[in-house]
Design a protein around this motif. Sequence first.
Motif, PDB file in Angstrom:
ATOM      1  N   PHE A 332       0.853  -1.183   0.000  1.00  0.00           N
ATOM      2  CA  PHE A 332       0.000   0.000   0.000  1.00  0.00           C
ATOM      3  C   PHE A 332       0.891   1.235   0.000  1.00  0.00           C
ATOM      4  CE2 PHE A 332      -3.023  -2.977   2.002  1.00  0.00           C
ATOM      5  CZ  PHE A 332      -4.159  -2.682   1.271  1.00  0.00           C
ATOM      6  N   TYR A 342      -1.517   1.655  -4.418  1.00  0.00           N
ATOM      7  CA  TYR A 342      -0.730   0.464  -4.090  1.00  0.00           C
ATOM      8  C   TYR A 342       0.198   0.123  -5.246  1.00  0.00           C
ATOM      9  CZ  TYR A 342      -4.007  -1.976  -7.158  1.00  0.00           C
ATOM     10  OH  TYR A 342      -4.752  -2.341  -8.240  1.00  0.00           O
ATOM     11  N   VAL A 360      -9.030   2.957  -1.510  1.00  0.00           N
ATOM     12  CA  VAL A 360      -7.828   2.180  -1.195  1.00  0.00           C
ATOM     13  C   VAL A 360      -7.323   2.524   0.199  1.00  0.00           C
ATOM     14  CG1 VAL A 360      -5.455   1.643  -1.877  1.00  0.00           C
ATOM     15  CG2 VAL A 360      -7.192   1.952  -3.631  1.00  0.00           C
ATOM     16  N   LYS A 364      -6.757   0.013   3.294  1.00  0.00           N
ATOM     17  CA  LYS A 364      -5.531  -0.039   4.093  1.00  0.00           C
ATOM     18  C   LYS A 364      -5.861   0.040   5.589  1.00  0.00           C
ATOM     19  CE  LYS A 364      -1.212   0.582   5.536  1.00  0.00           C
ATOM     20  NZ  LYS A 364      -0.308  -0.545   5.750  1.00  0.00           N
TER      21      LYS A 364
END
Lengths: 379, 77
Positions: A332, A342, A360, A364
């Motif tokens: 990530f 990522y 994203v 994470k």
Amino acid sequence: MRILVVGGGMGGTIFANNLARRIHQEMKAGKARITMLSASDQHVYQPGWLYVAMGRATPDELVREQASLLEPGIEFHVDPVEEFHLAENHVKTKSGKVHEYDVMVISTGSRPTPENIPGLKENSVNCYTAENAVQFFHQLADFKGGRIVVAVGLPHKCPMIPLEVTFAMHDFIKDKGLLDKTEFYYTYPIGRVHSLENVAKWAAPEFDRMGIKYETLFNMKEVDGKNAAVLSEEGGTVKYDLLVAVPPHKGQEVIEKNKLGENGWIPTNRNSLHMEGEYGKNVLVLGDTTNIPISKAGSTTHFEAEVAAENIAAVIKIGRPVREYDGKVFCFIEAGKDRATYAMFNYTTPPQPKAPTGAVHAFKMAYNQLYWASARGLL
Amino acid sequence: MSTERVVDARGSFCPGPLMELIANMKMMAVGDTLELLSTDAGSAADVPEWVKKVGHEMVGTEQDAEGTWHIHVRKAK
């Protein structure tokens, strides 16, 4: 078969749990045994220290009892190895006990060594231990404006940290209303802002957009605390008000002392993960401990541990390994407090990072909790 | 007596051949040489650039039939 796991970090834990589930019948029947030796009774989620440095987590949130993470049947001792006797297939621990093995997996990790650059330890902050991450937060919270310099030593653990810490600090300072009083100056050892070319192609325009200045081909030589300046091997000098370091790393001292590898990195076959040399047939090495030229990162050791566990289980069941490690890494990249992207790559395919998104980042943040399932070998 | 170490950075995207070279140079004594194996065409340009900037010495560069770059560097300081 007696399987000895040296190290209770991410690699050793994922390996042991993954293997224990694959061979629980053999363990139950007394045909296989897994023993883990660790220096600590605690397990730390090290990627979380970045959040500690930004005041978004406290160190206790990142720790679990190691014994609570292990599959039933895994024998666990807080008794670190001091001597490796590879010719005799045994190790000797701090308490003086001898553990024999048929297969040994070494996953002892790496350690930051800021003391290897004169002046760095005394004059910089970093997020590579809980204590340092807390100190980092205090300095950042007290920062009133000036020049924040990011400087990077080699080799280092977690290759995304230089970018992540820069983006994170930018958002922190922005939220404090100090952007107009703060200059960010990012330095990097090679001729672009990140080792991965495609990541560098994405990150440099992001820096430009945010007003973050950068200097490449900058390898720390020493830090002059009196004059608040970092000097580079290449002849550069950069003044700072707050110096944020990505310190150089080494493998563990026990690896060096036993002459298993220079600077604590054990020569390891990049595909089979066996230690190179005459005693490597029944010794595997995982994660940061290897000298394989790929990222020293949690995901690297995670994927290596899965391959190693699958192979050892296959050797027990059908007499030979079934897989090779292909160099898979998935990192990530936190691009600030609420966006992330990522990078996924292996030995043959470079990453193609996408523009960062909130989704994203949310993933994470979820993974930071899911890690405990990952350590148990479930994910 | 000087020695040569071989750094096999083939297939290394991260940290990549140049970072592997820089990390290894730190472990070497002045006068020692290093052979870097790289499958990254960029190494043929970025390694000499760094070596020149720091003041080490390029010994030679060649590419074998399989496309691997063999870059030889001597630590000069």
